[in-house]
Design a protein around this motif. Structure first.
Motif, PDB file in Angstrom:
ATOM      1  N   LEU A  37       0.685  -1.358   0.067  1.00 42.61           N
ATOM      2  CA  LEU A  37      -0.170   0.156   0.005  1.00 42.61           C
ATOM      3  C   LEU A  37       0.781   1.257  -0.228  1.00 42.61           C
ATOM      4  N   LYS A  38       2.037   1.239   0.733  1.00 47.81           N
ATOM      5  CA  LYS A  38       2.944   2.403   0.715  1.00 47.81           C
ATOM      6  C   LYS A  38       3.511   2.707  -0.437  1.00 47.81           C
ATOM      7  N   GLN A  39       4.319   1.615  -0.949  1.00 53.29           N
ATOM      8  CA  GLN A  39       4.538   1.835  -1.883  1.00 53.29           C
ATOM      9  C   GLN A  39       3.767   2.224  -3.430  1.00 53.29           C
ATOM     10  N   MET A  40       3.106   1.478  -3.356  1.00 52.42           N
ATOM     11  CA  MET A  40       1.639   1.738  -4.350  1.00 52.42           C
ATOM     12  C   MET A  40       1.273   3.613  -3.720  1.00 52.42           C
ATOM     13  N   GLN A  41       0.970   4.171  -2.833  1.00 50.10           N
ATOM     14  CA  GLN A  41       1.316   5.051  -2.492  1.00 50.10           C
ATOM     15  C   GLN A  41       2.215   6.479  -3.063  1.00 50.10           C
ATOM     16  N   LYS A  42       3.637   5.723  -3.160  1.00 50.39           N
ATOM     17  CA  LYS A  42       4.481   6.590  -3.388  1.00 50.39           C
ATOM     18  C   LYS A  42       4.039   6.460  -4.890  1.00 50.39           C
ATOM     19  N   GLU A  43       3.998   5.798  -5.438  1.00 47.36           N
ATOM     20  CA  GLU A  43       4.011   5.442  -6.907  1.00 47.36           C
ATOM     21  C   GLU A  43       2.542   6.665  -8.049  1.00 47.36           C
ATOM     22  N   LEU A  44       1.701   6.419  -7.312  1.00 46.71           N
ATOM     23  CA  LEU A  44       0.336   7.075  -7.491  1.00 46.71           C
ATOM     24  C   LEU A  44       0.415   8.507  -7.539  1.00 46.71           C
ATOM     25  N   GLY A  45       0.474   9.217  -6.521  1.00 44.49           N
ATOM     26  CA  GLY A  45      -0.088  10.169  -5.849  1.00 44.49           C
ATOM     27  C   GLY A  45      -0.756  10.462  -5.115  1.00 44.49           C
ATOM     28  N   LYS A  46      -1.294  11.466  -4.670  1.00 43.00           N
ATOM     29  CA  LYS A  46      -2.904  12.045  -4.608  1.00 43.00           C
ATOM     30  C   LYS A  46      -3.772  10.553  -3.773  1.00 43.00           C
ATOM     31  N   THR A  47      -3.578   9.733  -3.194  1.00 40.80           N
ATOM     32  CA  THR A  47      -3.821   8.448  -2.271  1.00 40.80           C
ATOM     33  C   THR A  47      -3.511   8.518  -0.783  1.00 40.80           C
ATOM     34  N   GLU A  48      -4.512   8.266  -0.540  1.00 41.03           N
ATOM     35  CA  GLU A  48      -4.847   7.728   1.421  1.00 41.03           C
ATOM     36  C   GLU A  48      -5.176   5.869   0.946  1.00 41.03           C
ATOM     37  N   ILE A  49      -3.948   5.884   2.135  1.00 38.17           N
ATOM     38  CA  ILE A  49      -4.244   3.731   2.116  1.00 38.17           C
ATOM     39  C   ILE A  49      -4.359   3.522   4.492  1.00 38.17           C
ATOM     40  N   ILE A  50      -5.508   2.626   3.925  1.00 31.97           N
ATOM     41  CA  ILE A  50      -5.296   1.873   5.140  1.00 31.97           C
ATOM     42  C   ILE A  50      -5.336   0.534   5.008  1.00 31.97           C
ATOM     43  N   ALA A  51      -4.705   0.267   6.177  1.00 29.78           N
ATOM     44  CA  ALA A  51      -4.519  -0.855   5.870  1.00 29.78           C
ATOM     45  C   ALA A  51      -5.602  -2.074   6.864  1.00 29.78           C
ATOM     46  N   ALA A  52      -5.985  -3.089   6.345  1.00 29.40           N
ATOM     47  CA  ALA A  52      -7.233  -3.558   7.493  1.00 29.40           C
ATOM     48  C   ALA A  52      -7.261  -5.044   7.172  1.00 29.40           C
ATOM     49  N   ASP A  53      -7.645  -5.825   7.920  1.00 29.98           N
ATOM     50  CA  ASP A  53      -7.859  -7.164   8.094  1.00 29.98           C
ATOM     51  C   ASP A  53      -9.571  -7.664   7.527  1.00 29.98           C
ATOM     52  N   LEU A  54     -10.243  -7.123   6.178  1.00 30.40           N
ATOM     53  CA  LEU A  54     -11.848  -7.599   6.154  1.00 30.40           C
ATOM     54  C   LEU A  54     -12.080  -8.529   6.928  1.00 30.40           C
ATOM     55  N   SER A  55     -11.398  -9.782   7.444  1.00 25.70           N
ATOM     56  CA  SER A  55     -12.523 -11.130   7.375  1.00 25.70           C
ATOM     57  C   SER A  55     -12.784 -10.356   9.307  1.00 25.70           C
ATOM     58  N   GLN A  56     -12.284  -9.692   9.292  1.00 21.70           N
ATOM     59  CA  GLN A  56     -12.403  -8.841  10.737  1.00 21.70           C
ATOM     60  C   GLN A  56     -14.111  -7.888  10.911  1.00 21.70           C
ATOM     61  N   ARG A  57     -14.926  -8.198  11.175  1.00 26.26           N
ATOM     62  CA  ARG A  57     -15.731  -6.513  11.640  1.00 26.26           C
ATOM     63  C   ARG A  57     -15.209  -4.948  11.694  1.00 26.26           C
ATOM     64  N   SER A  58     -15.033  -5.732  12.845  1.00 25.02           N
ATOM     65  CA  SER A  58     -14.829  -4.029  13.550  1.00 25.02           C
ATOM     66  C   SER A  58     -13.522  -3.538  12.472  1.00 25.02           C
ATOM     67  N   GLU A  59     -12.694  -4.007  11.670  1.00 24.84           N
ATOM     68  CA  GLU A  59     -11.305  -3.468  10.648  1.00 24.84           C
ATOM     69  C   GLU A  59     -12.704  -2.807   9.326  1.00 24.84           C
ATOM     70  N   VAL A  60     -13.873  -3.805   9.266  1.00 29.35           N
ATOM     71  CA  VAL A  60     -14.430  -3.183   8.382  1.00 29.35           C
ATOM     72  C   VAL A  60     -14.856  -1.334   8.762  1.00 29.35           C
ATOM     73  N   MET A  61     -15.907  -1.877  10.014  1.00 27.74           N
ATOM     74  CA  MET A  61     -15.851  -0.023   9.856  1.00 27.74           C
ATOM     75  C   MET A  61     -14.936   0.199  10.296  1.00 27.74           C
ATOM     76  N   ARG A  62     -13.736   0.346  10.999  1.00 26.87           N
ATOM     77  CA  ARG A  62     -12.918   0.443  11.138  1.00 26.87           C
ATOM     78  C   ARG A  62     -12.638   2.005   9.219  1.00 26.87           C
ATOM     79  N   VAL A  63     -12.406   0.663   8.425  1.00 17.39           N
ATOM     80  CA  VAL A  63     -12.395   1.612   7.109  1.00 17.39           C
ATOM     81  C   VAL A  63     -13.681   2.470   6.361  1.00 17.39           C
ATOM     82  N   TYR A  64     -14.805   1.915   7.016  1.00 17.34           N
ATOM     83  CA  TYR A  64     -16.150   2.465   6.769  1.00 17.34           C
ATOM     84  C   TYR A  64     -15.622   3.813   7.219  1.00 17.34           C
ATOM     85  N   GLY A  65     -15.497   3.969   8.506  1.00 15.39           N
ATOM     86  CA  GLY A  65     -15.455   5.371   9.438  1.00 15.39           C
ATOM     87  C   GLY A  65     -14.623   6.114   9.155  1.00 15.39           C
ATOM     88  N   TYR A  66     -13.365   5.479   8.045  1.00 18.15           N
ATOM     89  CA  TYR A  66     -12.464   6.358   8.306  1.00 18.15           C
ATOM     90  C   TYR A  66     -12.994   7.354   6.603  1.00 18.15           C
TER      91      TYR A  66
END
Ligand SMILES: NC(=O)c1ccc[n+]([C@@H]2O[C@H](COP(=O)([O-])OP(=O)(O)OC[C@H]3O[C@@H](n4cnc5c(N)ncnc54)[C@H](OP(=O)(O)O)[C@@H]3O)[C@@H](O)[C@H]2O)c1
Length: 259
Positions: A37-66
């Motif tokens: 994700l960090k590498q892609m952010q560097k290459e693409l620019g105008k990009t935010e990243i949020i690492a998350a394991d979507l098998s965890q419901r709390s992580e899904v909600m964290r992505v949505y909250g972000y």
């Protein structure tokens, strides 16, 4: 314009990210692999990243909250994977994790972003199902079932939006084999020639921007999707068993499948 892409670190999701970036979109990318994700952010620019394991419901909600205050215009629910083997042999926890990613995370994000999109009557949802979504898949049973869920849920939402003459649209990508990391993770090899992730991504975006529901890339898979409607479902399951068995990686135990 801004898009959230799940499963953006590899394969189809990565290509969708690159193609939206070329078209000037801002991106929020998610996946478990923070280094990529960090590498892609560097290459693409105008990009935010949020690492998350979507098998965890709390992580899904964290992505949505972000993302919820960030005026997302397009949600790409792409994260997913398959588990190969006889149904009784696949570890239950592994299988439930896969269902959490392929079904539950997609379900939650689709519902929450759809509500936001409907409030402003605009937005695009692109859900990645599979040609597997049209049939039963012995030896990849839960994966096929998960993609049936994605396809049928998306189609039902499409009809509700159509009745509302909504400005929100939903598209479902249903590829056959695509050359990505999918096979490595599922522990199989392809029995048919795959298309590239680039082709799948380009076609998915073309259909999503045209507000079309089905995105089935490639003539052979289009023909197979139409043809399977005329085959009795039990016969289709028997054919699919043989297709899947042929995908088993060389060296693994055939008797473990047929017994
Ligand atoms: N390749 C095919 O033949 C094919 C055919 C039809 C449909 N599809 C569908 O296309 C989609 C993309 O797959 P692909 O072929 O591009 O495979 P891929 O190269 O393996 O990419 C899968 C993506 O999903 C993410 N992912 C997996 N588990 C995750 C988890 N627990 N939490 C968050 N993200 C997770 C991975 O990111 P991290 O590893 O960084 O977490 C990766 O970015 C999937 O939904 C797949 O079912 C693929």
């Amino acid at each position: 314009m801004k898009a959230l892409i799940t499963g953006a670190t590899s394969g189809i999701g990565k290509k969708i990210a690159e193609k939206l970036n070329e078209r000037g979109w801002e991106l929020i990318l998610t996946g478990r692999n923070e280094e990529v994700l960090k590498q892609m952010q560097k290459e693409l620019g105008k990009t935010e990243i949020i690492a998350a394991d979507l098998s965890q419901r709390s992580e899904v909600m964290r992505v949505y909250g972000y993302c919820r205050e960030k005026n997302i215009d397009m949600l790409v629910n792409n994260a997913g994977y398959g588990l190969f083997g006889r149904f009784e042999d696949i570890d239950l926890e592994d299988e439930l994790n896969m269902i959490n990613v392929n079904v539950v995370a997609l379900h939650i994000l689709t519902k929450l972003f759809l509500r936001d999109f409907k409030k402003r009557d605009s937005g695009i949802i692109l859900n990645v199902a599979s040609a597997a979504g049209f049939m039963a898949g012995p030896l990849l049973s839960s994966y096929y079932a998960s993609k049936n869920y994605v396809l049928k849920l998306s189609l039902a939402i499409y009809e509700e939006l159509r009745r509302d003459r909504s400005g929100v649209s939903i598209t479902v990508l249903c590829p056959g084999p695509v050359d990505t990391n999918f096979n490595n993770r599922a522990g199989v090899t392809f029995s048919a020639k795959p298309i590239t992730a680039d082709e799948a991504a380009e076609y998915a975006l073309k259909r999503a921007f045209a507000r079309k529901f089905f995105a089935v890339p490639g003539l052979a898979i289009k023909a197979a999707v139409i043809g399977q409607r005329f085959v009795p479902s039990k016969l289709l399951a028997a054919i699919t068993y043989n297709v899947q068995k042929a995908k088993k990686k060389a060296g693994s135990d055939e008797r473990a499948l047929d017994r």
